[in-house]
Write a protein that holds these residues in place. Structure first.
Motif, mmCIF file in Angstrom:
data_model
loop_
_atom_site.group_PDB
_atom_site.id
_atom_site.type_symbol
_atom_site.label_atom_id
_atom_site.label_comp_id
_atom_site.label_asym_id
_atom_site.label_seq_id
_atom_site.Cartn_x
_atom_site.Cartn_y
_atom_site.Cartn_z
ATOM 1 N N PRO A 170 39.380 46.428 46.825
ATOM 2 C CA PRO A 170 38.169 46.578 45.925
ATOM 3 C C PRO A 170 38.057 45.478 44.948
ATOM 4 N N GLU A 171 39.224 44.855 44.691
ATOM 5 C CA GLU A 171 39.238 43.698 43.575
ATOM 6 C C GLU A 171 38.478 42.396 44.382
ATOM 7 N N CYS A 172 39.106 42.139 45.558
ATOM 8 C CA CYS A 172 38.663 40.912 46.188
ATOM 9 C C CYS A 172 37.037 41.347 46.822
ATOM 10 N N ILE A 173 36.765 42.498 47.029
ATOM 11 C CA ILE A 173 35.286 42.697 47.461
ATOM 12 C C ILE A 173 34.381 42.093 46.255
ATOM 13 N N GLY A 174 34.709 42.590 45.069
ATOM 14 C CA GLY A 174 33.907 42.201 43.958
ATOM 15 C C GLY A 174 33.883 40.737 43.490
ATOM 16 N N GLN A 175 35.007 39.754 43.927
ATOM 17 C CA GLN A 175 34.832 38.397 43.957
ATOM 18 C C GLN A 175 33.954 37.805 45.161
ATOM 19 N N VAL A 176 34.112 38.449 46.333
ATOM 20 C CA VAL A 176 33.114 38.078 47.375
ATOM 21 C C VAL A 176 31.559 38.352 46.947
ATOM 22 N N LYS A 177 31.432 39.412 46.375
ATOM 23 C CA LYS A 177 30.084 39.927 46.129
ATOM 24 C C LYS A 177 29.460 38.746 45.024
ATOM 25 N N SER A 178 30.505 38.456 44.095
ATOM 26 C CA SER A 178 30.076 37.519 42.942
ATOM 27 C C SER A 178 29.547 36.077 43.551
ATOM 28 N N ILE A 179 30.533 35.524 44.490
ATOM 29 C CA ILE A 179 30.037 34.460 45.253
ATOM 30 C C ILE A 179 28.971 34.726 46.145
#
Length: 311
Positions: A170-179
């Motif tokens: 979930p944390e990585c998903i948030g970072q990728v969505k931000s990108i």
């Protein structure tokens, strides 16, 4: 650092001494360096200042994270020596064969010189192995914080057909969505918020978005959905990259149709599980015997060993 010169200074409740103190009080000791990246610099400094000591470089992380019992690992190697020998002759070039030797010797001994001696740059996208074009369909399993797929886009000069990103943390998903939000020009990038596996199910997952070490684990506190590459991607895939903390073999089984039908370029990490460096190339070879395999190591320490395949 000046405060380290004070006798009694401690880090993690361990005493820290200046080198003069070591020479005066421990002149007959052995010094073990467990800092892979700066091994050479530290060794030189110690040799200049502690000439009477015995200095060793030791890979500590491997026995904490990957090899819990070195005697069991040695027996595994002996029991599978015929398979290792077959892999040796299956590898395409001399650098790959030297890397395999260093990989095994480093793991058995813990000596950092084997890993640092085999290390090369250009991880995942080696120019001496892969040629990319403007019609690439990339599947990345284990996107983490998004840096590696952005590196791929840079490699192809922002000219590609499609990119599929599989990431369950979930944390990585948030970072990728931000990108993706901040880069509106990134067309045809598809984020699949699931783990890649050999079936659609729900598994326990231990997240670690800060260091990219999230992995499937019975002790995991997060439940994640999984799927297969074959079920999700319906295009002609040209490149598959995997770094998924030990789930690579199962994910490959979930991509068997695509691998057989399209023979994509492959970059698969093989250092997480003790048998991965044997079982993963064997499995790919069983699907497509035409694959040519290359082995490269991309770190000062025991991690980041990647199998590359080109059909």
């Amino acid at each position: 650092i000046s405060k380290w010169k004070t006798k009694g200074y401690r880090v993690y409740d361990l005493p820290v001494y200046e080198l003069d103190y070591v020479n005066d009080n421990y002149s007959d000791c052995s010094i073990v360096i467990a800092s892979p990246k700066y091994l050479g610099e530290i060794r030189t400094m110690l040799e200049d200042n502690c000439p009477e000591t015995h200095i060793y470089g030791f890979e500590a992380e491997i026995y904490l994270s990957f090899i819990k019992d070195i005697e069991v690992y040695r027996e595994m190697l002996i029991d599978n020596w015929d398979r290792i020998n077959s892999l040796y002759y299956l590898l395409e070039d001399d650098l790959s064969r030297r890397t395999l030797k260093a990989f095994i010797r480093g793991r058995v001994s813990g000596d950092l010189k084997y890993f640092s001696g085999a290390m090369v740059s250009d991880q995942y996208y080696p120019r001496d192995i892969f040629d990319f074009n403007e019609q690439e369909v990339m599947v990345e399993l284990g996107t983490n914080d998004g840096k590696t797929f952005l590196e791929f886009i840079k490699k192809v000069n922002s000219s590609y057909k499609s990119i599929y990103l599989f990431e369950p943390d979930p944390e990585c998903i948030g970072q990728v969505k931000s990108i993706l939000r901040d880069n509106a020009s990134l067309d045809n990038v598809h984020l699949i918020e699931k783990g890649a596996w050999n079936e659609e199910t729900v598994l326990s997952f231990e997240g670690d978005g800060n260091y990219g070490n999230g992995h499937i684990s019975e002790e995991g506190t997060i439940n994640i959905p999984t799927t297969t590459v074959d079920a999700v991607v319906k295009e002609c895939v040209t490149f598959i990259k995997m770094d998924i903390e030990g789930a690579e073999l199962n994910a490959l089984k979930g991509a068997s149709r695509i691998i057989r039908d399209y023979k994509p370029k492959l970059a698969i990490c093989v250092y997480h599980n003790p048998m991965d460096f044997i079982e993963i190339p064997e499995y790919i070879h069983s699907l497509v015997p035409e694959y040519r395999f290359y082995l490269r190591h991309h770190n000062w320490s025991a991690t980041e060993t990647v199998l590359y395949g080109v059909a």
